[in-house]
Design a protein around this motif. Sequence first.
Motif, PDB file in Angstrom:
ATOM      1  N   ARG A 178     -51.818 -14.763   0.992  1.00 37.06           N
ATOM      2  CA  ARG A 178     -53.282 -14.826   0.896  1.00 37.06           C
ATOM      3  C   ARG A 178     -53.648 -16.122   0.175  1.00 37.06           C
ATOM      4  O   ARG A 178     -53.169 -16.369  -0.928  1.00 37.06           O
ATOM      5  CB  ARG A 178     -53.826 -13.612   0.119  1.00 37.06           C
ATOM      6  N   ILE A 179     -54.482 -16.904   0.825  1.00 35.99           N
ATOM      7  CA  ILE A 179     -54.837 -18.224   0.292  1.00 35.99           C
ATOM      8  C   ILE A 179     -56.301 -18.195  -0.157  1.00 35.99           C
ATOM      9  O   ILE A 179     -57.182 -17.851   0.635  1.00 35.99           O
ATOM     10  CB  ILE A 179     -54.631 -19.319   1.378  1.00 35.99           C
ATOM     11  N   SER A 180     -56.520 -18.593  -1.411  1.00 36.02           N
ATOM     12  CA  SER A 180     -57.877 -18.443  -1.973  1.00 36.02           C
ATOM     13  C   SER A 180     -58.802 -19.617  -1.645  1.00 36.02           C
ATOM     14  O   SER A 180     -59.706 -19.939  -2.413  1.00 36.02           O
ATOM     15  CB  SER A 180     -57.804 -18.229  -3.482  1.00 36.02           C
ATOM     16  N   SER A 181     -58.549 -20.268  -0.519  1.00 35.68           N
ATOM     17  CA  SER A 181     -59.474 -21.289   0.000  1.00 35.68           C
ATOM     18  C   SER A 181     -59.332 -21.297   1.516  1.00 35.68           C
ATOM     19  O   SER A 181     -58.323 -20.834   2.051  1.00 35.68           O
ATOM     20  CB  SER A 181     -59.129 -22.675  -0.572  1.00 35.68           C
ATOM     21  N   PRO A 182     -60.307 -21.847   2.222  1.00 34.49           N
ATOM     22  CA  PRO A 182     -60.201 -21.939   3.689  1.00 34.49           C
ATOM     23  C   PRO A 182     -59.158 -22.978   4.095  1.00 34.49           C
ATOM     24  O   PRO A 182     -58.691 -23.750   3.256  1.00 34.49           O
ATOM     25  CB  PRO A 182     -61.610 -22.399   4.110  1.00 34.49           C
ATOM     26  N   PRO A 183     -58.776 -23.015   5.384  1.00 37.37           N
ATOM     27  CA  PRO A 183     -57.793 -24.004   5.832  1.00 37.37           C
ATOM     28  C   PRO A 183     -58.211 -25.431   5.453  1.00 37.37           C
ATOM     29  O   PRO A 183     -59.357 -25.816   5.666  1.00 37.37           O
ATOM     30  CB  PRO A 183     -57.782 -23.830   7.358  1.00 37.37           C
ATOM     31  N   PHE A 184     -57.260 -26.165   4.900  1.00 40.13           N
ATOM     32  CA  PHE A 184     -57.494 -27.543   4.444  1.00 40.13           C
ATOM     33  C   PHE A 184     -57.225 -28.464   5.631  1.00 40.13           C
ATOM     34  O   PHE A 184     -56.092 -28.730   5.967  1.00 40.13           O
ATOM     35  CB  PHE A 184     -56.514 -27.817   3.299  1.00 40.13           C
ATOM     36  N   GLU A 185     -58.284 -28.922   6.287  1.00 42.12           N
ATOM     37  CA  GLU A 185     -58.103 -29.628   7.566  1.00 42.12           C
ATOM     38  C   GLU A 185     -58.449 -31.100   7.538  1.00 42.12           C
ATOM     39  O   GLU A 185     -58.193 -31.821   8.493  1.00 42.12           O
ATOM     40  CB  GLU A 185     -58.974 -28.961   8.642  1.00 42.12           C
ATOM     41  N   TRP A 186     -59.100 -31.554   6.463  1.00 41.19           N
ATOM     42  CA  TRP A 186     -59.599 -32.930   6.458  1.00 41.19           C
ATOM     43  C   TRP A 186     -59.186 -33.638   5.188  1.00 41.19           C
ATOM     44  O   TRP A 186     -59.281 -33.065   4.111  1.00 41.19           O
ATOM     45  CB  TRP A 186     -61.133 -32.932   6.569  1.00 41.19           C
TER      46      TRP A 186
ATOM     47  N   ALA B 133     -53.802 -14.884   5.455  1.00 33.60           N
ATOM     48  CA  ALA B 133     -55.272 -14.935   5.514  1.00 33.60           C
ATOM     49  C   ALA B 133     -55.777 -15.997   4.549  1.00 33.60           C
ATOM     50  O   ALA B 133     -55.225 -16.184   3.467  1.00 33.60           O
ATOM     51  CB  ALA B 133     -55.869 -13.572   5.158  1.00 33.60           C
ATOM     52  N   PHE B 134     -56.811 -16.698   4.995  1.00 34.40           N
ATOM     53  CA  PHE B 134     -57.485 -17.697   4.158  1.00 34.40           C
ATOM     54  C   PHE B 134     -58.826 -17.122   3.720  1.00 34.40           C
ATOM     55  O   PHE B 134     -59.483 -16.427   4.510  1.00 34.40           O
ATOM     56  CB  PHE B 134     -57.769 -18.970   4.962  1.00 34.40           C
ATOM     57  N   LEU B 135     -59.253 -17.469   2.526  1.00 32.99           N
ATOM     58  CA  LEU B 135     -60.603 -17.110   2.091  1.00 32.99           C
ATOM     59  C   LEU B 135     -61.608 -17.807   3.005  1.00 32.99           C
ATOM     60  O   LEU B 135     -61.436 -18.982   3.342  1.00 32.99           O
ATOM     61  CB  LEU B 135     -60.821 -17.570   0.637  1.00 32.99           C
ATOM     62  N   SER B 136     -62.657 -17.091   3.405  1.00 35.32           N
ATOM     63  CA  SER B 136     -63.645 -17.728   4.283  1.00 35.32           C
ATOM     64  C   SER B 136     -64.472 -18.727   3.480  1.00 35.32           C
ATOM     65  O   SER B 136     -64.595 -18.613   2.249  1.00 35.32           O
ATOM     66  CB  SER B 136     -64.567 -16.676   4.893  1.00 35.32           C
ATOM     67  N   LEU B 137     -65.047 -19.674   4.199  1.00 36.61           N
ATOM     68  CA  LEU B 137     -65.864 -20.703   3.539  1.00 36.61           C
ATOM     69  C   LEU B 137     -67.043 -20.046   2.807  1.00 36.61           C
ATOM     70  O   LEU B 137     -67.360 -20.414   1.671  1.00 36.61           O
ATOM     71  CB  LEU B 137     -66.355 -21.706   4.587  1.00 36.61           C
ATOM     72  N   SER B 138     -67.671 -19.067   3.453  1.00 33.53           N
ATOM     73  CA  SER B 138     -68.839 -18.453   2.802  1.00 33.53           C
ATOM     74  C   SER B 138     -68.427 -17.736   1.520  1.00 33.53           C
ATOM     75  O   SER B 138     -69.149 -17.763   0.520  1.00 33.53           O
ATOM     76  CB  SER B 138     -69.574 -17.518   3.757  1.00 33.53           C
ATOM     77  N   ASN B 139     -67.243 -17.111   1.523  1.00 34.89           N
ATOM     78  CA  ASN B 139     -66.795 -16.452   0.291  1.00 34.89           C
ATOM     79  C   ASN B 139     -66.413 -17.457  -0.790  1.00 34.89           C
ATOM     80  O   ASN B 139     -66.663 -17.215  -1.976  1.00 34.89           O
ATOM     81  CB  ASN B 139     -65.605 -15.526   0.591  1.00 34.89           C
ATOM     82  N   LEU B 140     -65.808 -18.573  -0.385  1.00 36.02           N
ATOM     83  CA  LEU B 140     -65.492 -19.596  -1.390  1.00 36.02           C
ATOM     84  C   LEU B 140     -66.785 -20.107  -2.021  1.00 36.02           C
ATOM     85  O   LEU B 140     -66.896 -20.254  -3.242  1.00 36.02           O
ATOM     86  CB  LEU B 140     -64.712 -20.760  -0.760  1.00 36.02           C
ATOM     87  N   ARG B 141     -67.762 -20.353  -1.166  1.00 42.47           N
ATOM     88  CA  ARG B 141     -69.044 -20.846  -1.684  1.00 42.47           C
ATOM     89  C   ARG B 141     -69.662 -19.832  -2.642  1.00 42.47           C
ATOM     90  O   ARG B 141     -70.184 -20.194  -3.701  1.00 42.47           O
ATOM     91  CB  ARG B 141     -69.996 -21.154  -0.529  1.00 42.47           C
ATOM     92  N   LEU B 142     -69.552 -18.572  -2.256  1.00 40.21           N
ATOM     93  CA  LEU B 142     -70.087 -17.505  -3.111  1.00 40.21           C
ATOM     94  C   LEU B 142     -69.422 -17.544  -4.489  1.00 40.21           C
ATOM     95  O   LEU B 142     -70.084 -17.437  -5.526  1.00 40.21           O
ATOM     96  CB  LEU B 142     -69.792 -16.167  -2.429  1.00 40.21           C
ATOM     97  N   ALA B 143     -68.107 -17.741  -4.492  1.00 46.12           N
ATOM     98  CA  ALA B 143     -67.350 -17.712  -5.752  1.00 46.12           C
ATOM     99  C   ALA B 143     -67.715 -18.865  -6.680  1.00 46.12           C
ATOM    100  O   ALA B 143     -67.538 -18.770  -7.888  1.00 46.12           O
ATOM    101  CB  ALA B 143     -65.845 -17.747  -5.457  1.00 46.12           C
ATOM    102  N   VAL B 144     -68.231 -19.970  -6.117  1.00 44.79           N
ATOM    103  CA  VAL B 144     -68.577 -21.114  -6.966  1.00 44.79           C
ATOM    104  C   VAL B 144     -70.088 -21.255  -7.137  1.00 44.79           C
ATOM    105  O   VAL B 144     -70.589 -22.331  -7.431  1.00 44.79           O
ATOM    106  CB  VAL B 144     -67.949 -22.435  -6.451  1.00 44.79           C
ATOM    107  N   GLY B 145     -70.775 -20.165  -6.926  1.00 45.59           N
ATOM    108  CA  GLY B 145     -72.209 -20.162  -7.226  1.00 45.59           C
ATOM    109  C   GLY B 145     -73.095 -20.562  -6.067  1.00 45.59           C
ATOM    110  O   GLY B 145     -74.240 -20.953  -6.283  1.00 45.59           O
ATOM    111  N   GLY B 146     -72.595 -20.511  -4.846  1.00 46.97           N
ATOM    112  CA  GLY B 146     -73.422 -20.760  -3.668  1.00 46.97           C
ATOM    113  C   GLY B 146     -72.943 -21.925  -2.820  1.00 46.97           C
ATOM    114  O   GLY B 146     -73.133 -21.951  -1.624  1.00 46.97           O
ATOM    115  N   GLY B 147     -72.342 -22.921  -3.468  1.00 45.24           N
ATOM    116  CA  GLY B 147     -71.729 -24.026  -2.728  1.00 45.24           C
ATOM    117  C   GLY B 147     -72.665 -25.139  -2.313  1.00 45.24           C
ATOM    118  O   GLY B 147     -72.223 -26.156  -1.796  1.00 45.24           O
ATOM    119  N   LYS B 148     -73.976 -24.951  -2.564  1.00 45.71           N
ATOM    120  CA  LYS B 148     -74.928 -25.997  -2.128  1.00 45.71           C
ATOM    121  C   LYS B 148     -74.723 -27.294  -2.892  1.00 45.71           C
ATOM    122  O   LYS B 148     -75.014 -28.378  -2.399  1.00 45.71           O
ATOM    123  CB  LYS B 148     -76.370 -25.517  -2.327  1.00 45.71           C
ATOM    124  N   ARG B 149     -74.235 -27.174  -4.119  1.00 44.32           N
ATOM    125  CA  ARG B 149     -74.070 -28.363  -4.965  1.00 44.32           C
ATOM    126  C   ARG B 149     -72.645 -28.919  -4.866  1.00 44.32           C
ATOM    127  O   ARG B 149     -72.209 -29.654  -5.734  1.00 44.32           O
ATOM    128  CB  ARG B 149     -74.375 -27.986  -6.418  1.00 44.32           C
TER     129      ARG B 149
END
Length: 491
Positions: free
Chosen positions: A407-415, A449-465
Amino acid sequence: MLYERPRDACGVFGIYRPGYAVAHMAFDGLFALQHRGQESAGIAASDGNTITVVKDMGLVASVFDDRTLSTLDGDMAIGHVRYSTTGSSTWHNAQPVYRSSGEAGFAMGHNGNLTNTEMLLSRLGLLPGILSSDSDLVAEMLAASCEGSRFGDTVADSDIPRIVDSSYAIDRTVDLETACLEVLPLLEGAFSFVIMDTTRIIGVRDPNGFRPLCLGKFEDGWVLASETPALDVIGAKLVRELDPGEMIIISASGIRSLQPFSPHKIEPKLCIFEYVYFARPDSILDGLEVNATRRKMGELLAEQSPVDADIVMGVPDSGVPAGEGYAKASGIAYGQGLVKNRYIGRTFINPSADARADGVRRKLNPLKSTIEDRRIIVVDDSIVRGTTTKALVRMLRESGAKEVHLRISSPPFEWPCFYGIDTPNRDELLAANLSHKEIEEFLGVDSLAFLSLSNLRLAVGGGKRNCDACLTGNYPIPVKVDSISRRLAVS
Ligand code: AMP
């Protein structure tokens, strides 16, 4: 281009404490930032008249001892630790960079990576290849500005940035400050700088705030540091993180805060990977404790991608909080299945794939009693090339694991990152080249399984910043894609 790809993901530090010999405090601060760079370390100190620089290849504790620290006389200092990769390990690239220009000179430490180096080189009238890093380029520009050269867009009095929280006026006679006001707005990309002349320290964060930089204080002094634990270890209190695009000037007459960049450029985009992997768990980034965000990533991952198993384990160090979060949310017991050698550096920095795989064995030893005949959930923060992860999975199998669920706590690292974290080219990034099924097969896991982008964003306070270019390919500052080599080229 100055070099093949971005390399600097460093740590910077600055301290001004009148009446104290601050070199030991700079040492302690850098020691707390060692995770941000293990290739080289350096300190520049000022006694008010002269700047002395000591820097060398190696870890903070091997570059400095009491003898070298005692030569760094003065109550003002900046420091730097630099990250390591193939080819860039030369003394010349160690920082602080020093330039003797104007009446005295200045020293500079840089965390980040510029994206408009070609344009800047031509503006300076230099050919590509003459300077060996973007930090050198900025130092060159500042030195030229201190000596009276102009880059076209001189700072008119009406353009002097507003003074945010101070009653001091800008001292237009001071070369370094004026040079910063001229040069900084020309830079694009990621930069957190500490810059020092004999009487002042300047701290700057780029308009996106890609890399962290915080301000701390003593009753009788000031500190700048990439991460808050560097303040904690020397007993300084966190005042606040610098705003994206903020420039702080610390001197005997106090502290001032300026905004040298045009307001339309200001858009907070702190690197999301600082939360995932890079920063210390005890750091505060954009007001959030990194450890808490990593636990949250693990909790969300458990809700998102559950699997039946006997035990959850986190891969030390950065996978541990997410592992604990996963265990808590899944109700499956957490166990220590991997013992880390405390005296080892990061294996990722080893140049060849074989060396990295061997590095895993040196770094992590499986605890057979936890692993044997068990169905294991292994939580790690990221997969980059996949080399260390594959070696790790093999080790767990050899220790008798019945099932290995990764289980990976971030989405796939592609870039690749172009803003200051060293990452391989796209063709070396596992997730950019293989399908989910192929990655599972390559790593030899029962499930992945990778953490989804939306869940990662949620974990860091929304991800907008936050900048998440390494996960999405959405680069806040444009970079050119070379479609043939599939590498990204700095524009
Ligand atoms: P790999 O198995 O080769 O994909 O390496 C993944 C491991 O490297 C993960 O466990 C991360 O903790 C670590 N890692 C991720 N990004 C970086 C980075 N930029 N520098 C060093 N290590 C990293």
